[in-house]
Design an enzyme around this catalytic site. Structure first.
Site, PDB file in Angstrom:
ATOM      1  N   LYS A 107      -9.007  -0.187  -6.800  1.00  0.00           N
ATOM      2  CA  LYS A 107      -9.008   0.398  -5.459  1.00  0.00           C
ATOM      3  C   LYS A 107     -10.336   1.110  -5.224  1.00  0.00           C
ATOM      4  O   LYS A 107     -10.791   1.885  -6.063  1.00  0.00           O
ATOM      5  CB  LYS A 107      -7.843   1.399  -5.336  1.00  0.00           C
ATOM      6  CG  LYS A 107      -7.880   2.320  -4.108  1.00  0.00           C
ATOM      7  CD  LYS A 107      -7.438   1.601  -2.842  1.00  0.00           C
ATOM      8  CE  LYS A 107      -7.467   2.547  -1.639  1.00  0.00           C
ATOM      9  NZ  LYS A 107      -6.480   3.631  -1.702  1.00  0.00           N
ATOM     10  N   HIS A 158      -9.898   0.563   0.818  1.00  0.00           N
ATOM     11  CA  HIS A 158      -9.684   1.433   1.975  1.00  0.00           C
ATOM     12  C   HIS A 158     -10.933   1.268   2.834  1.00  0.00           C
ATOM     13  O   HIS A 158     -12.040   1.618   2.410  1.00  0.00           O
ATOM     14  CB  HIS A 158      -9.521   2.874   1.498  1.00  0.00           C
ATOM     15  CG  HIS A 158      -9.728   3.912   2.551  1.00  0.00           C
ATOM     16  ND1 HIS A 158      -8.693   4.637   3.093  1.00  0.00           N
ATOM     17  CD2 HIS A 158     -10.854   4.348   3.168  1.00  0.00           C
ATOM     18  CE1 HIS A 158      -9.171   5.485   3.993  1.00  0.00           C
ATOM     19  NE2 HIS A 158     -10.496   5.323   4.059  1.00  0.00           N
ATOM     20  N   ASP A 160       1.122   2.957   3.509  1.00  0.00           N
ATOM     21  CA  ASP A 160       0.493   4.214   3.094  1.00  0.00           C
ATOM     22  C   ASP A 160       1.543   5.276   2.800  1.00  0.00           C
ATOM     23  O   ASP A 160       1.292   6.479   2.958  1.00  0.00           O
ATOM     24  CB  ASP A 160      -0.510   4.725   4.133  1.00  0.00           C
ATOM     25  CG  ASP A 160      -1.748   5.375   3.502  1.00  0.00           C
ATOM     26  OD1 ASP A 160      -1.810   5.432   2.260  1.00  0.00           O
ATOM     27  OD2 ASP A 160      -2.626   5.822   4.245  1.00  0.00           O
ATOM     28  N   HIS A 219       0.846  -1.200   0.000  1.00  0.00           N
ATOM     29  CA  HIS A 219       0.000   0.000   0.000  1.00  0.00           C
ATOM     30  C   HIS A 219       0.879   1.247   0.000  1.00  0.00           C
ATOM     31  O   HIS A 219       1.333   1.709   1.048  1.00  0.00           O
ATOM     32  CB  HIS A 219      -0.929   0.014   1.216  1.00  0.00           C
ATOM     33  CG  HIS A 219      -1.994   1.067   1.148  1.00  0.00           C
ATOM     34  ND1 HIS A 219      -3.333   0.762   1.181  1.00  0.00           N
ATOM     35  CD2 HIS A 219      -1.929   2.419   1.031  1.00  0.00           C
ATOM     36  CE1 HIS A 219      -4.046   1.882   1.102  1.00  0.00           C
ATOM     37  NE2 HIS A 219      -3.206   2.901   1.010  1.00  0.00           N
ATOM     38  N   HIS A 274       1.654   5.213  -2.264  1.00  0.00           N
ATOM     39  CA  HIS A 274       1.208   6.232  -3.220  1.00  0.00           C
ATOM     40  C   HIS A 274       2.474   6.890  -3.766  1.00  0.00           C
ATOM     41  O   HIS A 274       2.971   7.874  -3.213  1.00  0.00           O
ATOM     42  CB  HIS A 274       0.312   7.262  -2.540  1.00  0.00           C
ATOM     43  CG  HIS A 274      -0.907   6.674  -1.897  1.00  0.00           C
ATOM     44  ND1 HIS A 274      -2.015   6.293  -2.624  1.00  0.00           N
ATOM     45  CD2 HIS A 274      -1.191   6.387  -0.603  1.00  0.00           C
ATOM     46  CE1 HIS A 274      -2.937   5.805  -1.800  1.00  0.00           C
ATOM     47  NE2 HIS A 274      -2.452   5.844  -0.569  1.00  0.00           N
ATOM     48  N   HIS A 277      -6.045  -0.729   6.103  1.00  0.00           N
ATOM     49  CA  HIS A 277      -6.119   0.036   7.360  1.00  0.00           C
ATOM     50  C   HIS A 277      -6.859  -0.733   8.464  1.00  0.00           C
ATOM     51  O   HIS A 277      -6.282  -1.020   9.496  1.00  0.00           O
ATOM     52  CB  HIS A 277      -6.729   1.423   7.163  1.00  0.00           C
ATOM     53  CG  HIS A 277      -6.230   2.164   5.975  1.00  0.00           C
ATOM     54  ND1 HIS A 277      -4.895   2.436   5.786  1.00  0.00           N
ATOM     55  CD2 HIS A 277      -6.885   2.677   4.899  1.00  0.00           C
ATOM     56  CE1 HIS A 277      -4.737   3.085   4.649  1.00  0.00           C
ATOM     57  NE2 HIS A 277      -5.929   3.244   4.086  1.00  0.00           N
TER      58      HIS A 277
END
Length: 415
Positions: free
Chosen positions: A190, A232, A324, A65, A67, A252
């Site tokens: 996602k 998410h 994240d 996970h 970005h 999460h």
């Protein structure tokens, strides 16, 4: 590239067994040819030798996970930054991630097909990527950059070639939007099944997308030869909706309850804890210009988050490492392993979550995640024995060699 013998180190192969002494790894071109006792390997004399110098040989680690196209920054800075600048920043983020020992990632929104192609063709250096393109989100939900001023301030721009907007409502719209992501090159879909910590107009416990909408998204993925869905999902009801719909992984999982955990066990759903995310929000709030709402929500959930992940771990839910990164700084990914041990996992279990289980979560277990003959030569060498100090991996200087696809991408051993 020829053959290389990696020797003179401890071996953690990613399968969770005892650490091995006296083993060597032989790499030929971009694949692992042999793993085992040095005494049982017959060298032909033409191999190069990579001396691990008493360190530990491990599989390249996997962050499920990230970005890669962003690092959280103040609004004023984002407003004065030219659009194309983010690609040059991303090149640095990708390099930092690879040099931290992460050789594969699942990008959870933001990277387009051109970024992956640039890595694969050697224009830039970075980890192997699995793309989601952009996240599907409801109007007014997590991922909708609408502000009370009426101005939209998304973390990343969308609507440009290769990056469709993710906003959609209703079964027919989510079907179309899922198809747009797949058309743009998504290898995983996602969705934002709940509100989030960093979004200003919702709360982590808010439920987004109906079960029918989520089922339609999962169905679209199945139509495309089994493309999976990652969600998410922080609030219990949204988590349960996603699991019932057939989502592959929960990201999460802050407010997991007993029913959600039982459903995940029943369905075989993966959990990606991202324990580093709320920690990172609090640590970098001022520097990154985090909104006050994100800081307050992080403070609210951080202990609840740890307790939820601990409960899921104790119940036997499959856990894959994810950070994240982007919400937190890139290159600090391996702090997550120490945080995983703080909720009850052993150092070896945190490593397996970052190698074998993470590869399974991505559907790449046939090529990465463990050091076995026939797999791609994604290998790192770290200083010392991480089982004695798992927190040592968070020091990037402790990651001394990073090999991806048989090519040494980072070298602190003068090899």
């Amino acid at each position: 590239m020829g053959k290389t013998i990696i020797k003179n180190g401890l071996l953690i192969d990613g399968n969770g067994g005892e650490i091995q002494q006296g083993a060597i790894v032989v790499v030929e071109n971009n694949c692992i040819q042999y793993v085992g006792p040095e005494s049982e390997y017959t060298a032909d004399g033409n191999e190069a030798v990579l001396d691990a110098q008493g360190g530990t040989i491990m599989p390249g680690l996997i962050d499920t996970h990230v970005h890669m196209m962003l690092e959280f920054s103040p609004v004023a800075k984002r407003l004065t930054t030219p659009f194309s600048f983010m690609y040059y920043q991303a090149a640095k983020y990708l390099e930092a991630t690879l040099h931290a020992g992460i050789t594969s990632v699942r990008d959870a929104l933001g990277a387009d097909l051109g970024v992956k192609k640039a890595i694969e063709e050697g224009l830039i250096t970075g980890p192997r990527m699995q793309l989601s393109i952009n996240a599907l989100t409801i109007t007014g939900g997590h991922g909708d950059g609408y502000t009370v001023s009426g101005i939209e301030m998304d973390l990343l721009p969308s609507g440009y070639p290769g990056m469709p907007s993710g906003k959609c409502d209703g079964v027919e719209e989510v079907r179309k939007k899922a198809r747009e992501m797949l058309r743009a090159g998504a290898e995983v879909i996602k969705v934002h099944a709940t509100g989030g910590v960093t979004s200003a107009t919702d709360h982590p416990e808010f439920t987004q997308f109906s079960q029918a909408e989520l089922e339609a998204i999962v169905e679209e993925g199945k139509f495309r030869k089994g493309v999976k869905v990652m969600a998410h999902a922080q609030g219990a009801e949204g988590i349960k909706n996603a699991v019932r719909a057939g989502v592959h992984s929960i990201e999460h999982g802050i407010f997991l309850d007993d029913e959600a955990i039982e459903l995940m066990l029943e369905k075989g759903t993966y959990l990606v804890p991202t324990l580093l995310a709320p920690v990172g929000v609090l640590e970098t709030a001022e520097e990154a210009g985090m909104p006050d709402t994100a800081v307050e929500k992080s403070k609210e959930v951080i202990e609840i988050h740890k307790a939820s992940i601990a409960k899921a771990y104790q119940a036997g839910v499959k856990i894959a490492m994810g950070t994240d990164a982007g919400v937190v700084k890139h290159g600090i990914n391996l702090r997550e392993l120490g945080l995983m041990t703080e909720i009850g996992m052993s150092p070896m279990e945190s490593i397996v979550a970052s190698t074998k289980t993470a590869a399974e979560c991505l559907g790449w277990e046939d090529k990465v995640g463990t050091i076995e003959a026939g797999k791609l030569a994604d290998i790192i060498i770290v200083k010392g024995n991480p089982l004695e100090d798992i927190y040592s991996l968070a020091d990037n200087d402790a990651i001394q060699i990073v090999m991806k696809d048989g090519k040494v991408e980072k070298n602190l051993l003068n090899y």
